[in-house]
Design a protein around this motif. Structure first.
Motif, PDB file in Angstrom:
ATOM      1  N   GLU A  23       0.828  -1.213   0.000  1.00  0.00           N
ATOM      2  CA  GLU A  23       0.000   0.000   0.000  1.00  0.00           C
ATOM      3  C   GLU A  23       0.861   1.262   0.000  1.00  0.00           C
ATOM      4  O   GLU A  23       0.583   2.210  -0.732  1.00  0.00           O
ATOM      5  N   LEU A  24       1.901   1.280   0.834  1.00  0.00           N
ATOM      6  CA  LEU A  24       2.775   2.455   0.875  1.00  0.00           C
ATOM      7  C   LEU A  24       3.490   2.655  -0.459  1.00  0.00           C
ATOM      8  O   LEU A  24       3.613   3.776  -0.946  1.00  0.00           O
ATOM      9  N   THR A  25       3.962   1.568  -1.033  1.00  0.00           N
ATOM     10  CA  THR A  25       4.657   1.654  -2.319  1.00  0.00           C
ATOM     11  C   THR A  25       3.742   2.236  -3.385  1.00  0.00           C
ATOM     12  O   THR A  25       4.130   3.155  -4.117  1.00  0.00           O
ATOM     13  N   VAL A  28       3.073   6.071  -2.579  1.00  0.00           N
ATOM     14  CA  VAL A  28       4.246   6.923  -2.798  1.00  0.00           C
ATOM     15  C   VAL A  28       4.556   7.018  -4.288  1.00  0.00           C
ATOM     16  O   VAL A  28       4.844   8.106  -4.803  1.00  0.00           O
ATOM     17  N   ALA A  29       4.489   5.899  -5.013  1.00  0.00           N
ATOM     18  CA  ALA A  29       4.764   5.924  -6.450  1.00  0.00           C
ATOM     19  C   ALA A  29       3.766   6.829  -7.177  1.00  0.00           C
ATOM     20  O   ALA A  29       4.146   7.616  -8.054  1.00  0.00           O
ATOM     21  N   ARG A  30       2.500   6.747  -6.788  1.00  0.00           N
ATOM     22  CA  ARG A  30       1.473   7.584  -7.418  1.00  0.00           C
ATOM     23  C   ARG A  30       1.726   9.066  -7.146  1.00  0.00           C
ATOM     24  O   ARG A  30       1.727   9.889  -8.061  1.00  0.00           O
ATOM     25  N   PRO A  35       8.179   5.049 -10.745  1.00  0.00           N
ATOM     26  CA  PRO A  35       7.781   3.637 -10.808  1.00  0.00           C
ATOM     27  C   PRO A  35       7.828   3.000  -9.415  1.00  0.00           C
ATOM     28  O   PRO A  35       8.625   3.405  -8.555  1.00  0.00           O
ATOM     29  N   ALA A  36       6.984   2.015  -9.203  1.00  0.00           N
ATOM     30  CA  ALA A  36       6.921   1.340  -7.903  1.00  0.00           C
ATOM     31  C   ALA A  36       8.260   0.734  -7.512  1.00  0.00           C
ATOM     32  O   ALA A  36       8.619   0.731  -6.332  1.00  0.00           O
ATOM     33  N   ASP A  37       9.023   0.251  -8.502  1.00  0.00           N
ATOM     34  CA  ASP A  37      10.297  -0.373  -8.147  1.00  0.00           C
ATOM     35  C   ASP A  37      11.364   0.629  -7.729  1.00  0.00           C
ATOM     36  O   ASP A  37      12.458   0.253  -7.307  1.00  0.00           O
TER      37      ASP A  37
END
Length: 83
Positions: A23-25, A28-30, A35-37
């Motif tokens: 959820e945090l990833t 934060v990415a949004r 990118p999520a990675d």
């Protein structure tokens, strides 16, 4: 890129940590527009006897407090005459 560190009390299971990281990833990415990675999440489990708040360790028994709030029956309601 973004690094998020979460300190929480020890005792949460692996699934809760995985849910939190996911959820945090995503959030934060949004918000960061990356990118999520590129997002790193560190989750640190802290023992309650290593966590203090207000000068007291979190594992200390909570002090017994006396409720001194007024009883609703004793508080005049708007539009009612005093008793």
């Amino acid at each position: 890129m973004p690094v998020v560190t979460v300190d929480w009390w020890k005792g949460n299971d692996r699934q809760k940590r995985a849910d939190l990281v996911g959820e945090l990833t995503a959030t934060v990415a949004r918000i960061a527009g990356c990118p999520a990675d590129a997002v790193t999440v560190l989750v640190r489990d802290i023992e309650q006897d290593h966590w203090g708040r207000g000068g007291v360790l979190a594992d200390a028994p909570a002090p017994v407090s006396v409720d001194r709030s007024p009883v609703l029956a004793d508080v005049p309601h708007q539009g009612s005459a005093p008793r």
